[in-house]
Design a protein around this motif. Structure first.
Motif, PDB file in Angstrom:
ATOM      1  N   SER A   1     -15.654  27.789  -1.597  1.00  0.00           N
ATOM      2  CA  SER A   1     -14.257  28.164  -1.377  1.00  0.00           C
ATOM      3  C   SER A   1     -13.317  27.037  -1.798  1.00  0.00           C
ATOM      4  O   SER A   1     -13.622  25.848  -1.659  1.00  0.00           O
ATOM      5  CB  SER A   1     -14.011  28.504   0.096  1.00  0.00           C
ATOM      6  OG  SER A   1     -13.842  27.348   0.874  1.00  0.00           O
TER       7      SER A   1
ATOM      8  N   GLU B   1     -10.438  26.355  -0.423  1.00  0.00           N
ATOM      9  CA  GLU B   1      -9.916  25.685   0.766  1.00  0.00           C
ATOM     10  C   GLU B   1     -10.860  24.578   1.232  1.00  0.00           C
ATOM     11  O   GLU B   1     -10.424  23.466   1.543  1.00  0.00           O
ATOM     12  CB  GLU B   1      -9.712  26.709   1.887  1.00  0.00           C
ATOM     13  CG  GLU B   1      -9.116  26.115   3.155  1.00  0.00           C
ATOM     14  CD  GLU B   1      -8.922  27.158   4.249  1.00  0.00           C
ATOM     15  OE1 GLU B   1      -8.614  26.751   5.377  1.00  0.00           O
ATOM     16  OE2 GLU B   1      -9.075  28.363   3.971  1.00  0.00           O
TER      17      GLU B   1
ATOM     18  N   ILE C   1     -13.226  34.098  -7.239  1.00  0.00           N
ATOM     19  CA  ILE C   1     -12.513  32.970  -6.633  1.00  0.00           C
ATOM     20  C   ILE C   1     -11.637  32.266  -7.672  1.00  0.00           C
ATOM     21  O   ILE C   1     -10.472  31.936  -7.413  1.00  0.00           O
ATOM     22  CB  ILE C   1     -13.515  31.974  -5.998  1.00  0.00           C
ATOM     23  CG1 ILE C   1     -14.135  32.588  -4.732  1.00  0.00           C
ATOM     24  CG2 ILE C   1     -12.832  30.645  -5.667  1.00  0.00           C
ATOM     25  CD1 ILE C   1     -15.265  31.764  -4.150  1.00  0.00           C
TER      26      ILE C   1
ATOM     27  N   PRO D   1     -18.032  28.107  -7.281  1.00  0.00           N
ATOM     28  CA  PRO D   1     -17.171  29.275  -7.082  1.00  0.00           C
ATOM     29  C   PRO D   1     -17.672  30.492  -7.858  1.00  0.00           C
ATOM     30  O   PRO D   1     -18.478  30.367  -8.790  1.00  0.00           O
ATOM     31  CB  PRO D   1     -15.823  28.805  -7.623  1.00  0.00           C
ATOM     32  CG  PRO D   1     -16.208  27.852  -8.710  1.00  0.00           C
ATOM     33  CD  PRO D   1     -17.440  27.143  -8.223  1.00  0.00           C
TER      34      PRO D   1
END
Length: 285
Positions: free
Chosen positions: A6, A8, A97, A93
């Motif tokens: 991810s 984040e 994404i 990813p």
């Protein structure tokens, strides 16, 4: 080694590295790692406190008739190899994404001139895909240093140009090509070759070495050496995509005034497209 997918989580980890005052080196890859990739990682460790590697088979840089679906994906083996080297973070990813709106709606980066010839001609849109994904990964990882293989010489120059033009505070390091015993440049695409084809393809490197010797003798023109190289490779059973001798910085056709030259070769062994290059310093400058 931490493996995350991810954005984040990646940003959070990078933020922690930066807050700790640690220098970050980055190695972007498409996986199916071989010794050439591992040499990039080793070089990255010599440049920074933390090493981040990405594995992402980037659909934007594949053409319609290229091998995106069949591109080898060996994540488990890649993780083991990177962990053994002590890599701190692996970013893996998905296309969803990286391109949540799809490729057609994705903002892109294009590097003019230097990306238009050679592989840019043979693979339309390829360097747009490379520049876009590398730019996006640079924005996410915020590296101080990034390492790329010199085997993909035009790609390396495209990335260097992009970094310079967009004023990115990133040091780009080219790492020498790793070769098989017979001189064949290590590549993920070598897995498509039979053992006999691998042995036969080693002639590319040896022919480039012979061309270098001819250039340094100063008795043969650059154009003649280039044509002789093409003839030799075709006689050896390779189907040529392109052969060029160019200025190493601009990739424009070589002249006697260039500080250094690069021999660029793209050729097919069977159905497998191979690329290689050899840099030559001009002894007269």
């Amino acid at each position: 080694m931490q493996t995350i997918s991810s954005i984040e989580s990646l940003r959070q980890t990078i933020r922690q590295f930066k807050q700790n005052g640690q220098r970050v080196a980055f190695v972007p890859t498409m996986g199916n790692l071989h010794q050439g990739h591992l040499e990039l990682v080793k070089r990255a460790f010599s440049e920074a406190d933390k090493v981040v590697v990405s594995i992402f088979v980037n659909p934007m840089q594949f053409g319609q008739n290229e091998d995106l679906d069949n591109y080898p994906r060996t994540l488990e083996a890649d993780q083991q190899a990177l962990s053994a080297l002590g890599v701190d973070l692996l970013f893996t990813p998905t296309p969803q994404i990286m391109y949540p709106k799809g490729l057609d709606a994705q903002t892109f980066v294009e590097v003019p001139a230097i990306s238009e010839n050679y592989c840019g001609t043979s693979r339309p849109g390829h360097f747009r895909g490379v520049a876009t994904i590398v730019n996006k990964l640079f924005n996410l990882v915020q590296p101080d240093v990034a390492c790329f293989g010199e085997k993909d010489f035009q790609q390396l120059q495209v990335i260097r140009t992009m970094v310079e033009d967009l004023s990115m505070p990133i040091k780009i390091i080219g790492v020498p090509t790793v070769r098989e015993k017979n001189g064949l440049a290590k590549s993920s695409r070598n897995g498509y070759l039979t053992e006999a084809q691998k042995e036969q393809a080693g002639i590319i490197y040896h022919c480039m070495q012979s061309a270098k010797t001819q250039l340094l003798k100063e008795k043969t023109s650059i154009q003649t050496v280039q044509q002789q190289l093409a003839n030799t490779l075709e006689t050896a059973g390779l189907r040529l995509d392109y052969i060029a001798i160019a200025d190493t910085k601009s990739l424009q056709p070589a002249t006697a005034d260039n500080k250094s030259w690069v021999i660029l070769v793209a050729a097919y062994m069977g159905n497998t497209r191979l690329i290689d290059n050899l840099v030559i310093e001009n002894p007269n400058l």
